[in-house]
Design a protein around this motif. Sequence first.
Motif, mmCIF file in Angstrom:
data_model
loop_
_atom_site.group_PDB
_atom_site.id
_atom_site.type_symbol
_atom_site.label_atom_id
_atom_site.label_comp_id
_atom_site.label_asym_id
_atom_site.label_seq_id
_atom_site.Cartn_x
_atom_site.Cartn_y
_atom_site.Cartn_z
ATOM 1 N N CYS A 244 0.184 8.331 6.383
ATOM 2 C CA CYS A 244 0.805 7.045 6.031
ATOM 3 C C CYS A 244 2.188 7.280 5.424
ATOM 4 C CB CYS A 244 -0.085 6.285 5.044
ATOM 5 S SG CYS A 244 -1.641 5.721 5.773
ATOM 6 N N GLY B 250 3.895 1.034 2.549
ATOM 7 C CA GLY B 250 5.000 0.161 2.164
ATOM 8 C C GLY B 250 5.799 0.737 1.001
ATOM 9 N N GLY C 264 0.861 -1.186 0.000
ATOM 10 C CA GLY C 264 0.000 0.000 0.000
ATOM 11 C C GLY C 264 0.895 1.233 0.000
ATOM 12 N N ILE C 265 0.281 2.397 0.223
ATOM 13 C CA ILE C 265 1.074 3.635 0.164
ATOM 14 C C ILE C 265 2.173 3.645 1.228
ATOM 15 C CG2 ILE C 265 -0.489 5.047 1.608
ATOM 16 C CD1 ILE C 265 1.524 6.216 -1.440
ATOM 17 N N PRO D 86 -1.296 11.416 3.702
ATOM 18 C CA PRO D 86 -0.064 12.095 4.150
ATOM 19 C C PRO D 86 0.484 11.486 5.438
ATOM 20 C CG PRO D 86 -1.793 13.689 3.623
ATOM 21 C CD PRO D 86 -2.435 12.355 3.599
ATOM 22 N N ASP E 118 -9.951 9.503 -2.383
ATOM 23 C CA ASP E 118 -10.091 10.298 -3.606
ATOM 24 C C ASP E 118 -9.258 11.567 -3.606
ATOM 25 O OD1 ASP E 118 -11.499 11.985 -1.932
ATOM 26 O OD2 ASP E 118 -13.207 12.217 -3.282
ATOM 27 N N SER E 119 -8.647 11.913 -2.476
ATOM 28 C CA SER E 119 -7.887 13.166 -2.415
ATOM 29 C C SER E 119 -7.130 13.194 -1.096
ATOM 30 C CB SER E 119 -8.845 14.357 -2.503
ATOM 31 O OG SER E 119 -9.797 14.290 -1.450
ATOM 32 N N PHE E 120 -6.417 14.277 -0.855
ATOM 33 C CA PHE E 120 -5.696 14.377 0.419
ATOM 34 C C PHE E 120 -5.648 15.827 0.856
ATOM 35 C CE2 PHE E 120 -2.786 14.126 -3.163
ATOM 36 C CZ PHE E 120 -2.092 15.312 -3.044
HETATM 37 P P1 FAD Z 1 -3.143 -0.544 2.841
HETATM 38 O O1 FAD Z 1 -3.476 0.334 1.710
HETATM 39 O O2 FAD Z 1 -4.222 -1.338 3.475
HETATM 40 O O3 FAD Z 1 -1.970 -1.521 2.366
HETATM 41 C C1 FAD Z 1 -1.604 -2.649 3.095
HETATM 42 C C2 FAD Z 1 -1.174 -3.711 2.092
HETATM 43 O O4 FAD Z 1 -0.713 -4.861 2.801
HETATM 44 C C3 FAD Z 1 -2.317 -4.186 1.198
HETATM 45 O O5 FAD Z 1 -1.980 -3.998 -0.156
HETATM 46 C C4 FAD Z 1 -2.484 -5.661 1.570
HETATM 47 O O6 FAD Z 1 -2.858 -6.465 0.474
HETATM 48 C C5 FAD Z 1 -1.086 -6.003 2.055
HETATM 49 N N1 FAD Z 1 -1.042 -7.167 2.936
HETATM 50 C C6 FAD Z 1 -1.891 -7.519 3.931
HETATM 51 N N2 FAD Z 1 -1.497 -8.663 4.521
HETATM 52 C C7 FAD Z 1 -0.356 -9.045 3.885
HETATM 53 C C8 FAD Z 1 0.553 -10.146 4.042
HETATM 54 N N3 FAD Z 1 0.357 -11.082 4.963
HETATM 55 N N4 FAD Z 1 1.617 -10.218 3.218
HETATM 56 C C9 FAD Z 1 1.857 -9.270 2.277
HETATM 57 N N5 FAD Z 1 1.024 -8.220 2.083
HETATM 58 C C10 FAD Z 1 -0.064 -8.090 2.880
HETATM 59 N N6 FAD Z 1 -7.227 8.838 3.009
HETATM 60 C C11 FAD Z 1 -7.042 10.082 2.511
HETATM 61 O O7 FAD Z 1 -6.006 10.716 2.785
HETATM 62 N N7 FAD Z 1 -7.978 10.669 1.706
HETATM 63 C C12 FAD Z 1 -9.140 10.040 1.368
HETATM 64 O O8 FAD Z 1 -9.937 10.576 0.585
HETATM 65 C C13 FAD Z 1 -9.378 8.749 1.914
HETATM 66 N N8 FAD Z 1 -10.522 8.095 1.618
HETATM 67 C C14 FAD Z 1 -10.659 6.793 1.977
HETATM 68 C C15 FAD Z 1 -11.779 6.097 1.543
HETATM 69 C C16 FAD Z 1 -11.924 4.757 1.838
HETATM 70 C C17 FAD Z 1 -13.137 4.032 1.352
HETATM 71 C C18 FAD Z 1 -10.915 4.086 2.604
HETATM 72 C C19 FAD Z 1 -11.036 2.631 2.921
HETATM 73 C C20 FAD Z 1 -9.809 4.788 3.059
HETATM 74 C C21 FAD Z 1 -9.665 6.143 2.746
HETATM 75 N N9 FAD Z 1 -8.548 6.883 3.172
HETATM 76 C C22 FAD Z 1 -8.365 8.160 2.719
HETATM 77 C C23 FAD Z 1 -7.488 6.252 3.997
HETATM 78 C C24 FAD Z 1 -6.319 5.749 3.177
HETATM 79 O O9 FAD Z 1 -6.747 5.344 1.899
HETATM 80 C C25 FAD Z 1 -5.651 4.544 3.857
HETATM 81 O O10 FAD Z 1 -5.467 4.790 5.226
HETATM 82 C C26 FAD Z 1 -4.281 4.238 3.229
HETATM 83 O O11 FAD Z 1 -4.392 4.078 1.831
HETATM 84 C C27 FAD Z 1 -3.703 2.990 3.891
HETATM 85 O O12 FAD Z 1 -2.429 2.702 3.364
HETATM 86 P P2 FAD Z 1 -1.538 1.557 3.983
HETATM 87 O O13 FAD Z 1 -0.407 1.329 3.043
HETATM 88 O O14 FAD Z 1 -1.180 1.862 5.399
HETATM 89 O O15 FAD Z 1 -2.482 0.271 4.041
#
Ligand code: FAD
Length: 481
Positions: free
Chosen positions: A464, A17, A14-15, A462, A65-67
């Motif tokens: 994350c 990582g 995700g963002i 931001p 959709d934005s930040f």
């Molecule tokens: P994730 O994006 O969840 O990435 C984690 C990754 O780990 C995933 O790809 C998953 O497949 C992988 N993974 C899991 N288990 C394993 C494993 N055992 N081995 C290997 N890989 C694994 N934020 C904003 O700033 N603006 C917004 O408009 C906004 N809107 C949102 C709308 C929705 C519907 C949602 C759900 C969230 C929104 N957010 C928004 C929040 C933001 O999108 C998330 O907090 C952010 O993208 C999370 O990033 P991350 O990398 O921490 O986690």
Amino acid sequence: RGKADPHLVVIGGGITGLTTAFYAIRQAKAEGLGLKVTLIEGSERLGGKIRTMRRDGFVIERGPDSFLARKRPIIDLSRELGLAEELVTLNPATKKTYILRGGKLHRIPPGLVLGVPTEWKPFVTSGLIGLSGKLRAALDWVLPAARGDADESLGGFLRRRLGDQVVDFVAEPLLSGIYAGDADKLSLLATFPQFRAAERKYRSLMIGLGRGAGATRSGAAGEDHIPPHARGSAFLSYRRGLSALVERLSETLQAEGAVLLTGEPVRAVTPERGGGAVVTLANGDALLADAVAVTTPVSALGELLQGVPEASLFRDMAYASVANVVLGYRRDAIRVPLDGAGFVIPRTEGRFITACTWTSEKWLHTAPRENVLIRCYVGRIDDERWRTMDDAALGAAVKREVAELIGIDVEPEFLDITRLEKSMPQYEVGHLDKVRALRDALMKKAPGVFAAGAGFEGVGLPDCIHQGKQAAEQAVAFTRR
Ligand code: FAD
């Protein structure tokens, strides 16, 4: 390991990582150190929650959709990736946002900061709150500040300062939407610590936020950090959607020699006695790592890190499940004015959708001008009705509310449903204590293993990115110890 370059394994694409891998490579290069980076993503696709669909001239976001523009880490990253030119602003013509109250849309009074009124006149004349609610909110000016540093609920804090009406009809629907959560359970310190700081400094929340006490840990006051063409907009996105960020990160990482594995879930991270860990994939392969950054959702940590009992502190962490329903129309079929960015719905209204964005009006890059794009949000922590519905029933329920609330009763040209099961972590009261306990435990029991991401210190993109950068710095420092 001998004299080979140290190896950093990042788990999760995700963002958080992707950012961790990016900054680790940059930092190692800046210090003239060799570093081998492997990023392992369990699903077939990089980006995690970020997911842009581009088709027929539409840019449709199925996740975020934005930040927030004032938060610096994502602006810095955009620049470093050469993406600053692609930043797009909110349509300045659609400044109005509405809240549903009593079945009618009321304009959000100007002067609201993070859901809290800071200008008296527009608040007093708003039809959103009754006289008794306005008088109760005014008590915020004279009520003493609470003492002590203990965490409390976001809802409890706001109710104490501003009263129930402002919370139920204004602040809650605006703030809790970010978490799809229940303000009375969310932690004040983990979600909006600036409210506590404002109360400390100014006693009155309304006065404090009015004087600019709304900035956060990764927030910056002012706009100097934003490229000139993107200033004047509270939120930003990219011309080709948020996936542009994911695509550019993955291209850059590959060009820098990082190994990106997709479709390979990690099964276990086993700390090594002298630091680092063995990372075991579900297919049985094992990688030896000098440092590991775990950026998966935190509910997976207990399974992954069996040697660290504190990782199970997050096993029962609540995650809200939400669905996104996007509707596309021909503009000439829409007979009602969409003069704003959309609306949010207090839970007291008892509706099926929780918010509705008039996406094509709010963001001009998202649809051809002859079309209208609307996005409806469904589900919150205590309302999972949609999960039992098939796509036809879910789509029909959303269309019914769009017709009732904004008067669009024609069939859309297309309707796209994204189900995001357990996608929004709930930072409940005491959350930051758990984060500290885990970090301390990792330092002692799994040196060289770091944890970051949306489950810890901020769900916004931001935040994350900020966490990913910190994890990168710690990991690189660890490998050269
Ligand atoms: P994730 O994006 O969840 O990435 C984690 C990754 O780990 C995933 O790809 C998953 O497949 C992988 N993974 C899991 N288990 C394993 C494993 N055992 N081995 C290997 N890989 C694994 N934020 C904003 O700033 N603006 C917004 O408009 C906004 N809107 C949102 C709308 C929705 C519907 C949602 C759900 C969230 C929104 N957010 C928004 C929040 C933001 O999108 C998330 O907090 C952010 O993208 C999370 O990033 P991350 O990398 O921490 O986690």
